[in-house]
Design a protein around this motif. Structure first.
Motif, mmCIF file in Angstrom:
data_model
loop_
_atom_site.group_PDB
_atom_site.id
_atom_site.type_symbol
_atom_site.label_atom_id
_atom_site.label_comp_id
_atom_site.label_asym_id
_atom_site.label_seq_id
_atom_site.Cartn_x
_atom_site.Cartn_y
_atom_site.Cartn_z
ATOM 1 N N ARG A 190 0.850 -1.183 0.000
ATOM 2 C CA ARG A 190 0.000 0.000 0.000
ATOM 3 C C ARG A 190 0.895 1.245 0.000
ATOM 4 O O ARG A 190 2.048 1.204 0.399
ATOM 5 C CB ARG A 190 -0.899 0.006 1.236
ATOM 6 C CG ARG A 190 -1.864 -1.172 1.304
ATOM 7 C CD ARG A 190 -2.840 -0.986 2.463
ATOM 8 N NE ARG A 190 -3.849 -2.022 2.476
ATOM 9 C CZ ARG A 190 -3.879 -3.034 3.351
ATOM 10 N NH1 ARG A 190 -2.947 -3.118 4.280
ATOM 11 N NH2 ARG A 190 -4.835 -3.940 3.312
ATOM 12 N N ARG A 191 0.317 2.339 -0.439
ATOM 13 C CA ARG A 191 1.079 3.587 -0.463
ATOM 14 C C ARG A 191 1.577 3.971 0.921
ATOM 15 O O ARG A 191 2.706 4.440 1.087
ATOM 16 C CB ARG A 191 0.222 4.716 -1.039
ATOM 17 C CG ARG A 191 0.014 4.639 -2.543
ATOM 18 C CD ARG A 191 -0.957 5.693 -3.002
ATOM 19 N NE ARG A 191 -1.099 5.695 -4.454
ATOM 20 C CZ ARG A 191 -2.020 6.369 -5.112
ATOM 21 N NH1 ARG A 191 -2.903 7.106 -4.434
ATOM 22 N NH2 ARG A 191 -2.077 6.326 -6.427
ATOM 23 N N GLU A 192 0.722 3.784 1.927
ATOM 24 C CA GLU A 192 1.130 4.173 3.273
ATOM 25 C C GLU A 192 2.301 3.337 3.788
ATOM 26 O O GLU A 192 3.090 3.808 4.608
ATOM 27 C CB GLU A 192 -0.052 4.097 4.246
ATOM 28 C CG GLU A 192 -0.762 2.746 4.298
ATOM 29 C CD GLU A 192 -1.974 2.703 3.383
ATOM 30 O OE1 GLU A 192 -2.939 2.001 3.741
ATOM 31 O OE2 GLU A 192 -1.959 3.383 2.325
ATOM 32 N N SER A 237 5.508 11.584 4.179
ATOM 33 C CA SER A 237 4.066 11.566 4.394
ATOM 34 C C SER A 237 3.366 10.779 3.297
ATOM 35 O O SER A 237 3.823 10.735 2.150
ATOM 36 C CB SER A 237 3.524 12.997 4.437
ATOM 37 O OG SER A 237 3.500 13.557 3.141
ATOM 38 N N VAL A 238 2.240 10.159 3.668
ATOM 39 C CA VAL A 238 1.451 9.404 2.688
ATOM 40 C C VAL A 238 0.940 10.337 1.597
ATOM 41 O O VAL A 238 0.916 9.982 0.414
ATOM 42 C CB VAL A 238 0.279 8.689 3.388
ATOM 43 C CG1 VAL A 238 -0.570 7.943 2.371
ATOM 44 C CG2 VAL A 238 0.795 7.743 4.457
ATOM 45 N N ASP A 239 0.535 11.541 1.975
ATOM 46 C CA ASP A 239 0.012 12.498 1.001
ATOM 47 C C ASP A 239 1.071 12.855 -0.039
ATOM 48 O O ASP A 239 0.772 12.923 -1.239
ATOM 49 C CB ASP A 239 -0.468 13.761 1.715
ATOM 50 C CG ASP A 239 -0.980 14.818 0.747
ATOM 51 O OD1 ASP A 239 -2.026 14.587 0.114
ATOM 52 O OD2 ASP A 239 -0.320 15.868 0.619
ATOM 53 N N ALA A 269 5.412 4.839 2.182
ATOM 54 C CA ALA A 269 5.691 6.111 2.844
ATOM 55 C C ALA A 269 6.287 5.880 4.235
ATOM 56 O O ALA A 269 7.222 6.578 4.653
ATOM 57 C CB ALA A 269 4.411 6.938 2.949
ATOM 58 N N GLN A 270 5.770 4.899 4.951
ATOM 59 C CA GLN A 270 6.268 4.602 6.292
ATOM 60 C C GLN A 270 7.729 4.197 6.255
ATOM 61 O O GLN A 270 8.555 4.705 7.024
ATOM 62 C CB GLN A 270 5.437 3.478 6.923
ATOM 63 C CG GLN A 270 5.982 2.985 8.263
ATOM 64 C CD GLN A 270 5.268 1.728 8.741
ATOM 65 O OE1 GLN A 270 4.172 1.411 8.298
ATOM 66 N NE2 GLN A 270 5.901 0.993 9.641
ATOM 67 N N TYR A 272 3.707 11.076 -0.960
ATOM 68 C CA TYR A 272 3.963 9.942 -1.856
ATOM 69 C C TYR A 272 2.794 9.739 -2.827
ATOM 70 O O TYR A 272 3.001 9.455 -4.009
ATOM 71 C CB TYR A 272 4.211 8.664 -1.060
ATOM 72 C CG TYR A 272 4.477 7.484 -1.960
ATOM 73 C CD1 TYR A 272 5.697 7.337 -2.604
ATOM 74 C CD2 TYR A 272 3.473 6.542 -2.217
ATOM 75 C CE1 TYR A 272 5.931 6.282 -3.466
ATOM 76 C CE2 TYR A 272 3.701 5.483 -3.083
ATOM 77 C CZ TYR A 272 4.926 5.365 -3.701
ATOM 78 O OH TYR A 272 5.152 4.324 -4.565
#
Length: 278
Positions: A36-38, A47-49, A41-42, A51
């Motif tokens: 997942r994108r998050e 930040s998820v936004d 990013a993690q 990415y």
């Protein structure tokens, strides 16, 4: 900067990985394969936004530091890392520079060592990657600029770094750091990064200069380290130094004797999950 191609490349690189590839738990049922994108990013520390905007072709130009973090998070090969930099409008860094690329296989080993402090460093002492346990023991360097993660610069300029080790060990540790730098610099004739680092260190004061003038040479070796951790107290750890063939990178793994007080304190630190401020 080629935003469409960058977005496509990031999306495809993310789709081919699983959480297990990054040492993450599988999580709930997934509708589509890949990360997942998050999760990306993690692991990359952004930040998820931000990415998400990169994958949606509307993000700003990423910095070289951010691209290096994405290359590690997505387990890109050297060629793929260079391609990522070109898509974002940057020249790829030199393979031995402070943004040195860590091979996916080495990062996979790092992820698997979930209960053992481990980090990848260059032969010049640049910390290229840490696992969470290394961050908890030695300090979390993820938010620092690459050139601020060097072991020698931190040793000779930051009292908090020295405070992790008993004062009676400081002299020998300083000499070991400098001897390792001399060996690495000699192996890199004409290397700009090595020359710049030496210039920075000579400006730190008399201690480094005195150690440098001893002309001692020794590569990083396995051995025992004593630590004074501010959260869990004193520990004795064995440091194993594993060399990655041909690219000047080392995997430093720290272990405690089974059943020892140090092993109990490492386990407590893993449960607490509190990184040393860096």
């Amino acid at each position: 900067m080629d935003r469409p191609a960058l977005a496509d490349f990031l999306t495809r690189a993310r789709a081919r990985l699983t959480p297990a590839d990054l040492g993450l738990p599988p999580g709930a049922r997934r509708r589509t394969p890949g990360l997942r994108r998050e999760e990306v990013a993690q692991v990359a520390g952004l930040s998820v936004d931000y990415y998400a905007r990169l994958e949606q072709r509307r993000g700003p130009q990423p910095s070289p530091q951010l691209l290096a973090a994405l290359a590690r998070a997505l387990r890109l090969t050297q060629d793929e890392r260079d391609h990522l930099f070109h898509l974002a409008g940057h020249e790829p860094p030199h393979r031995h520079g402070p943004l040195g690329h860590v091979r996916p296989g080495l990062l996979l080993i790092l992820d698997r060592l979930h209960d053992t402090p481990a980090q990848v460093v260059s032969d010049l002492g640049d910390v290229l990657a840490q696992n969470p346990m290394a961050a908890a023991v030695f300090g979390d360097l993820s938010a620092r600029a690459p050139r601020e993660r060097n072991l020698l610069l931190r040793w000779f300029t930051e009292p908090d770094t020295r405070a992790l080790f008993p004062p009676e060990d400081h002299h020998d540790l300083a000499r070991a750091h400098v001897a390792s730098l001399r060996a690495a610099r000699t192996a890199r004739p004409g290397d700009r990064r090595a020359a710049q680092l030496l210039e920075q260190l000579l400006a730190t004061g008399e201690e480094f200069t005195a150690c440098w003038e001893r002309h001692e040479v020794a590569r990083r070796r396995s051995g025992r380290k004593r630590l004074l951790h501010p959260v869990v107290g004193p520990m004795e750890l064995e440091c194993e130094v594993l060399a990655a063939a041909g690219d000047g990178q080392l995997l430093l793994v720290h272990t405690a004797a089974p059943g020892s007080d140090s092993a109990s304190r490492l386990e407590l630190l893993r449960a607490v999950g509190a990184p040393v401020p860096a």
